[in-house]
Design a protein around this motif. Structure first.
Motif, PDB file in Angstrom:
ATOM      1  N   VAL A 129       0.825  -1.202   0.000  1.00  0.00           N
ATOM      2  CA  VAL A 129       0.000   0.000   0.000  1.00  0.00           C
ATOM      3  C   VAL A 129       0.863   1.257   0.000  1.00  0.00           C
ATOM      4  CG1 VAL A 129      -1.583   1.369   1.430  1.00  0.00           C
ATOM      5  CG2 VAL A 129      -2.044  -1.049   1.016  1.00  0.00           C
ATOM      6  N   LEU A 130       2.003   1.199   0.689  1.00  0.00           N
ATOM      7  CA  LEU A 130       2.900   2.348   0.747  1.00  0.00           C
ATOM      8  C   LEU A 130       3.793   2.445  -0.485  1.00  0.00           C
ATOM      9  CD1 LEU A 130       4.021   2.186   4.489  1.00  0.00           C
ATOM     10  CD2 LEU A 130       2.425   3.804   3.470  1.00  0.00           C
ATOM     11  N   VAL A 131       4.313   1.304  -0.948  1.00  0.00           N
ATOM     12  CA  VAL A 131       5.328   1.312  -1.994  1.00  0.00           C
ATOM     13  C   VAL A 131       4.745   1.572  -3.381  1.00  0.00           C
ATOM     14  CG1 VAL A 131       6.948  -0.169  -3.257  1.00  0.00           C
ATOM     15  CG2 VAL A 131       7.005  -0.075  -0.754  1.00  0.00           C
ATOM     16  N   LEU A 132       3.606   0.970  -3.710  1.00  0.00           N
ATOM     17  CA  LEU A 132       3.098   1.068  -5.080  1.00  0.00           C
ATOM     18  C   LEU A 132       2.777   2.510  -5.495  1.00  0.00           C
ATOM     19  CD1 LEU A 132       0.931  -2.157  -5.473  1.00  0.00           C
ATOM     20  CD2 LEU A 132       3.329  -1.759  -6.012  1.00  0.00           C
ATOM     21  N   PRO A 133       2.073   3.291  -4.673  1.00  0.00           N
ATOM     22  CA  PRO A 133       1.867   4.695  -5.070  1.00  0.00           C
ATOM     23  C   PRO A 133       3.182   5.472  -5.171  1.00  0.00           C
ATOM     24  CG  PRO A 133       0.322   4.068  -3.344  1.00  0.00           C
ATOM     25  CD  PRO A 133       1.329   2.972  -3.441  1.00  0.00           C
ATOM     26  N   LEU A 134       4.140   5.161  -4.272  1.00  0.00           N
ATOM     27  CA  LEU A 134       5.435   5.836  -4.340  1.00  0.00           C
ATOM     28  C   LEU A 134       6.160   5.514  -5.638  1.00  0.00           C
ATOM     29  CD1 LEU A 134       6.800   5.409  -0.698  1.00  0.00           C
ATOM     30  CD2 LEU A 134       5.791   7.434  -1.741  1.00  0.00           C
ATOM     31  N   ALA A 135       6.122   4.249  -6.050  1.00  0.00           N
ATOM     32  CA  ALA A 135       6.774   3.869  -7.300  1.00  0.00           C
ATOM     33  C   ALA A 135       6.121   4.561  -8.490  1.00  0.00           C
ATOM     34  CB  ALA A 135       6.712   2.347  -7.469  1.00  0.00           C
ATOM     35  N   LEU A 136       4.802   4.633  -8.460  1.00  0.00           N
ATOM     36  CA  LEU A 136       4.091   5.283  -9.556  1.00  0.00           C
ATOM     37  C   LEU A 136       4.444   6.764  -9.621  1.00  0.00           C
ATOM     38  CD1 LEU A 136       2.118   4.262 -11.693  1.00  0.00           C
ATOM     39  CD2 LEU A 136       0.243   5.035 -10.227  1.00  0.00           C
ATOM     40  N   GLY A 137       4.459   7.422  -8.455  1.00  0.00           N
ATOM     41  CA  GLY A 137       4.832   8.836  -8.429  1.00  0.00           C
ATOM     42  C   GLY A 137       6.270   9.060  -8.844  1.00  0.00           C
ATOM     43  N   LEU A 138       7.157   8.175  -8.399  1.00  0.00           N
ATOM     44  CA  LEU A 138       8.570   8.299  -8.741  1.00  0.00           C
ATOM     45  C   LEU A 138       8.779   8.248 -10.247  1.00  0.00           C
ATOM     46  CD1 LEU A 138      11.610   8.304  -7.990  1.00  0.00           C
ATOM     47  CD2 LEU A 138      11.451   5.809  -7.807  1.00  0.00           C
ATOM     48  N   PHE A 139       8.137   7.286 -10.900  1.00  0.00           N
ATOM     49  CA  PHE A 139       8.362   7.147 -12.338  1.00  0.00           C
ATOM     50  C   PHE A 139       7.568   8.150 -13.159  1.00  0.00           C
ATOM     51  CE2 PHE A 139      10.612   3.432 -11.074  1.00  0.00           C
ATOM     52  CZ  PHE A 139      11.582   3.291 -12.053  1.00  0.00           C
TER      53      PHE A 139
END
Length: 406
Positions: A129-139
């Motif tokens: 839940v924490l990592v997936l939105p961060l990865a999407l925002g990062l890329f």
């Protein structure tokens, strides 16, 4: 309490008699039994991350799992991030189970395997839940600028660190524990009065149901501002004397009084920003990108490389973080002594915590330097006796400062 020998010139104490040889051997045996599992889990997880990040294997993984969901850039980012999280936790799962088996032999585990597995799944779900939105925002940022993405990302990482520090007691802690208000009574009153005397405003005093997992003892003060509360393990309340509970809470109040939570949050935010900047610089280094099989930072196949660099930076900074943590904990100990003026009960509390948690009370120096976030029990007890000597409180209790339930 066994007698001890004190050096009058320095206030240092020979604490050899604070723990019997059998008690010392028990803590040492637990440390030796669980260290290979704990250290093995760390090293295996790091090795897997580096293998995927510094070879084309990670790029192949991202491409393969992204293809299962259509092969778009978004699919590669989300599926690749999820795969890295799942694989990372899966490879460490046997080592976590090994640690659990060892701790169960020493009576520190009360939870069954089903509960342990449920906790592992909760942890995995929370991480996703924490990592997936961060990865999407990062890329999304790397697509905006493969070379300058790290500038806005550094600011976002700092803000996210602050937000998580504030929201942790409200959103994350309840995932793993149930918290109930401490019933009205002498102990709750004493803890609130202790916080008031210390000038610390707390929202509530809560009890965590730690006994469904462990027999270990602990307490803490969590949150910032309106979310700040005192939390005590139910194991602590059922085992320790009320006065010892007060000493534990006095230590935790020291973290608030010295703004350790706020300072840690600010330093964590700064560290997150610096780490992102370093990742930005590393992501432009062509030899690394070539080794990882990625074209540039905007390529989803660079995701394992960024994860590997972040893991390596975290591992390298670990010992320095431990040094800072030990100093902060020692300062909180001094605060507890100054707040309560009760060195003897502080020593009794440290002894109880060490025995209940089956701690290695005097671990090898190299392990303490690399991994310990708190001073050893013998160091904390010696520091308390030294404080008592220099403070001039012969009976360990100052007038009017030792009121409480113990």
């Amino acid at each position: 309490m066994d007698s001890t020998t004190t050096d009058d010139a320095t206030g240092a104490t020979d604490s050899a008699d604070d723990f019997t040889p059998a008690e010392r051997a028990r803590g040492r045996a637990l440390r030796r039994a669980q260290l290979p599992w704990a250290l093995g889990g760390r090293l295996t997880g790091l090795a897997l991350t580096l293998l995927l990040g510094l070879t084309p294997a990670g790029a192949g993984l991202v491409t393969a799992v992204g293809g299962w969901f259509g092969g778009s850039r978004t699919a590669e980012v989300l599926a690749g991030a999820a795969a890295l999280v799942v694989l990372g936790q899966a490879v460490q799962l046997p080592f976590g189970a090994g640690v659990r088996v060892v701790r169960a032999r020493y009576g520190l585990v009360t939870q069954g395997w089903a509960g342990w597995a449920a906790d592992a799944l909760r942890g995995l779900a929370l991480t996703l839940v924490l990592v997936l939105p961060l990865a999407l925002g990062l890329f999304a940022l790397t697509a905006w600028s493969p070379d300058r993405w790290w500038l806005p990302a550094a600011g976002a990482a700092a803000l996210l660190t602050v937000a998580l520090s504030f929201l942790h007691p409200l959103l994350i802690e309840p995932v793993f524990n149930r918290f109930t208000p401490m019933p009205d009574g002498p102990l709750r009153t004493a803890l609130l009065e202790l916080a008031e005397r210390d000038g610390v405003r707390v929202r509530d005093v809560l009890v965590a149901d730690a006994s469904r997992r462990t027999t270990a003892l602990n307490a803490y003060v969590s949150g910032l501002g309106a979310t700040r509360r005192i939390v005590a393990y139910d194991t602590l309340l059922s085992t320790a004397e009320p006065r010892e509970v007060e000493l534990v809470i006095a230590h935790e109040l020291g973290h608030v009084k010295h703004r350790d939570v706020l300072t840690g949050t600010v330093l964590g935010a700064a560290g997150a920003a610096v780490a992102v900047c370093m990742l930005g610089l590393l992501s432009t280094w062509r030899p690394l990108l070539h080794a990882a099989g990625a074209a540039d930072a905007a390529d989803p196949r660079a995701l394992p490389l960024l994860a590997a660099c972040a893991a390596l930076l975290g591992s390298l900074s670990g010992p320095a973080q431990c040094v800072v943590s030990r100093r902060i904990e020692a300062r909180a100990d001094r605060h507890a002594l100054e707040l309560t003026s009760d060195a003897e009960q502080f020593i009794a509390m440290q002894r109880r915590l060490a025995l209940a948690n089956v701690s290695d009370v005097d671990p090898p120096q190299v392990l303490e330097l690399l991994f310990a976030t708190h001073p050893s029990a013998t160091r904390r007890i010696a520091a308390a006796r030294a404080w008592k000597t220099t403070s001039g409180t012969a009976d360990g209790t100052a007038d009017g400062a030792a009121s409480g339930t113990g």
